[in-house]
Design an enzyme around this catalytic site. Structure first.
Site, mmCIF file in Angstrom:
data_model
loop_
_atom_site.group_PDB
_atom_site.id
_atom_site.type_symbol
_atom_site.label_atom_id
_atom_site.label_comp_id
_atom_site.label_asym_id
_atom_site.label_seq_id
_atom_site.Cartn_x
_atom_site.Cartn_y
_atom_site.Cartn_z
ATOM 1 N N ASN A 84 -3.347 -8.671 4.180
ATOM 2 C CA ASN A 84 -2.692 -9.915 4.584
ATOM 3 C C ASN A 84 -2.647 -9.935 6.107
ATOM 4 O OD1 ASN A 84 -2.098 -10.698 1.890
ATOM 5 N ND2 ASN A 84 -0.357 -9.280 1.867
ATOM 6 N N GLY A 90 1.174 -13.788 3.922
ATOM 7 C CA GLY A 90 2.043 -12.860 3.207
ATOM 8 C C GLY A 90 2.307 -11.557 3.940
ATOM 9 N N GLN A 91 1.786 -11.402 5.168
ATOM 10 C CA GLN A 91 2.051 -10.158 5.901
ATOM 11 C C GLN A 91 3.519 -10.086 6.286
ATOM 12 O OE1 GLN A 91 -0.322 -9.432 9.452
ATOM 13 N NE2 GLN A 91 0.398 -7.300 9.594
ATOM 14 N N HIS A 97 -2.356 -2.738 7.560
ATOM 15 C CA HIS A 97 -2.432 -1.928 6.346
ATOM 16 C C HIS A 97 -3.362 -2.579 5.350
ATOM 17 C CE1 HIS A 97 1.078 -4.600 6.172
ATOM 18 N NE2 HIS A 97 0.858 -4.719 4.878
ATOM 19 N N HIS A 99 -3.896 -2.783 1.450
ATOM 20 C CA HIS A 99 -3.344 -2.488 0.128
ATOM 21 C C HIS A 99 -4.493 -2.012 -0.767
ATOM 22 C CE1 HIS A 99 0.559 -4.821 0.538
ATOM 23 N NE2 HIS A 99 -0.148 -5.436 1.475
HETATM 24 P P1 5GP Z 1 2.546 -6.996 3.490
HETATM 25 O O1 5GP Z 1 3.481 -7.974 2.836
HETATM 26 O O2 5GP Z 1 2.862 -6.859 4.971
HETATM 27 O O3 5GP Z 1 1.098 -7.255 3.219
HETATM 28 O O4 5GP Z 1 2.834 -5.599 2.801
HETATM 29 C C1 5GP Z 1 3.865 -4.760 3.210
HETATM 30 C C2 5GP Z 1 4.065 -3.751 2.096
HETATM 31 O O5 5GP Z 1 4.828 -2.670 2.629
HETATM 32 C C3 5GP Z 1 4.830 -4.278 0.887
HETATM 33 O O6 5GP Z 1 4.026 -4.138 -0.277
HETATM 34 C C4 5GP Z 1 6.091 -3.415 0.851
HETATM 35 O O7 5GP Z 1 6.480 -3.095 -0.467
HETATM 36 C C5 5GP Z 1 5.676 -2.187 1.633
HETATM 37 N N1 5GP Z 1 6.746 -1.516 2.354
HETATM 38 C C6 5GP Z 1 7.647 -2.090 3.198
HETATM 39 N N2 5GP Z 1 8.471 -1.162 3.718
HETATM 40 C C7 5GP Z 1 8.071 0.023 3.186
HETATM 41 C C8 5GP Z 1 8.567 1.369 3.346
HETATM 42 O O8 5GP Z 1 9.505 1.651 4.067
HETATM 43 N N3 5GP Z 1 7.918 2.340 2.634
HETATM 44 C C9 5GP Z 1 6.860 2.059 1.811
HETATM 45 N N4 5GP Z 1 6.302 3.101 1.158
HETATM 46 N N5 5GP Z 1 6.374 0.803 1.651
HETATM 47 C C10 5GP Z 1 6.977 -0.194 2.323
#
Ligand code: 5GP
Ligand code: ZN
Length: 111
Positions: A84, A90-91, A97, A99
């Protein structure tokens, strides 16, 4: 980067379940998994989003690490990578990162 949660995970300042690491890349399980395999592959150095990544070698290392994570988890034949980029996609964590999702069917197109 102060206050970046993934920088803190990379620095082992907050705990995570690491599934892969090398000199440039770290992978750990997502805290809110959306599939039986849901890991996050991140560069050690802080890069806010994919659109800020200008290092082709690092991009390749992230992709190879993501594939290794999927294979090592037994999902090498069927897995999905998601990045994302930007809040509108959705980021929610602004440290780049990938996924890595596996272990269940995935629909197309993604929501
Ligand atoms: P995004 O929404 O930015 O693409 O994804 C962020 C991801 O980071 C989400 O799936 C969320 O569950 C994960 N996440 C957020 N904070 C933490 C954390 O402190 N530890 C871990 N292991 N995952 C996290
Ligand atoms: Zn960071």
């Amino acid at each position: 980067m102060p206050d970046c949660i993934f920088c803190k995970i990379v620095a082992r300042e907050i705990p995570s379940q690491l599934v892969y690491e090398d000199t440039d890349v770290v992978a750990f399980n997502d805290q809110n998994p959306r599939a039986p395999l849901h890991a996050l592959v991140v560069p050690r150095r802080h890069i806010a989003r994919l659109a800020d990544l200008d290092d082709a070698a690092l991009a390749g290392k992230l992709a190879l690490a993501a594939t290794k994570v999927a294979k090592d988890a037994g999902h090498g034949e069927s897995f999905r990578l998601v990045v994302n980029n930007g809040a509108g996609s959705g980021q929610s964590v602004f440290h780049l990162h990938f996924h890595v999702l596996g272990g269940r069917p995935f629909s197309w197109p993604p929501g």
